[in-house]
Design an enzyme around this catalytic site. Structure first.
Site, PDB file in Angstrom:
ATOM      1  N   HIS A 258      -0.745 -14.306  -0.910  1.00 24.80           N
ATOM      2  CA  HIS A 258       1.812 -14.559  -0.496  1.00 24.80           C
ATOM      3  C   HIS A 258       2.254 -14.608  -1.742  1.00 24.80           C
ATOM      4  CE1 HIS A 258       2.004 -13.989   3.991  1.00 24.80           C
ATOM      5  NE2 HIS A 258       0.820 -14.965   3.924  1.00 24.80           N
TER       6      HIS A 258
ATOM      7  N   CYS B 273      -8.626  -9.664   3.862  1.00 29.27           N
ATOM      8  CA  CYS B 273      -8.120  -9.193   5.141  1.00 29.27           C
ATOM      9  C   CYS B 273      -9.826  -9.220   5.259  1.00 29.27           C
ATOM     10  CB  CYS B 273      -8.107  -8.427   5.548  1.00 29.27           C
ATOM     11  SG  CYS B 273      -5.927  -8.742   5.531  1.00 29.27           S
TER      12      CYS B 273
END
Length: 216
Positions: A76, A180
């Site tokens: 982020h 991920c």
């Protein structure tokens, strides 16, 4: 429609997570309405419940937080819209798969407003775009880049965490992790795709699209 809040500036991760958990508890207790928080974080990495230590390739680059959400490592940072979605699934059907599907459809519908075709991929959570402008993969297939991540958690059937969409983050910041857990695909953003989209543009699209996927 849930209560929509824009958090200004760069929201500190630990404090925001603590506030989100308090709000989720209040929603579960029936003392606060559902909520969606739209925000940006300073540069950081978060580790989901399925994260693997080998996927954190540069552990000293940015702060690393254990997020408690599903999924693996995520970045982020500024230029990325994070939407924390706190909905009461007791009132919306206790179906986790359907909820994640609705989050993906919300992102895909939002991207379509900018003529970007976001797609799901089996075995890969998140939203992807094909890149015919890039060299194909060794097997001749089109390159695909991830443009949005999804990671959620439920407590007493109230959701939290949510989605992140890359508007104009520094894409080099993703290189400190295997995003991920997927090594053979890249990461992109709306601006990287050549679209002069602002955060305000994306927010307007997100809020216009939201009721289609999460009716009151």
């Amino acid at each position: 429609m849930p209560q929509i809040t824009h958090l200004t500036g760069l929201a500190p991760y630990a404090e925001t997570l603590a506030a989100m958990e308090q709000r989720v508890a209040a929603i579960a207790a029936g003392t606060a309405p559902e909520a969606v928080w739209l925000l940006e974080h300073p540069p950081l990495y978060t580790a989901g419940t399925s994260s693997r230590v080998e996927d954190l390739t540069d552990p000293t680059r940015f702060p690393v937080y254990v997020a408690g959400r599903g999924g693996q490592y995520t970045y982020h940072g500024p230029g990325q819209r994070v939407a924390y979605v706190m909905l009461d699934l007791n009132q919306r059907g206790r179906d986790v798969r359907q909820f994640v599907c609705a989050l993906e459809a919300w992102v895909i519908g939002t991207l379509a407003m900018f003529n970007v075709k976001g797609e799901r991929r089996a075995g890969r959570v998140g939203v992807w775009v094909t890149r015919p402008d890039k060299a194909p993969n060794p097997d001749g297939s089109l390159r695909e880049d991830k443009i949005a991540a999804i990671g959620v958690k439920l407590r007493r059937w109230v959701s939290f965490h949510g989605i992140s969409i890359n508007v104009e983050p520094d894409l080099s910041h993703f290189s400190g992790i295997v995003p991920c857990g997927i090594r053979d695909h890249g990461v992109t953003s709306l601006v990287d795709l050549g679209l002069p989209v602002t955060m305000a543009d994306l927010d307007a699209a997100l809020l216009a699209e939201f009721p289609r996927h999460f009716p009151a």
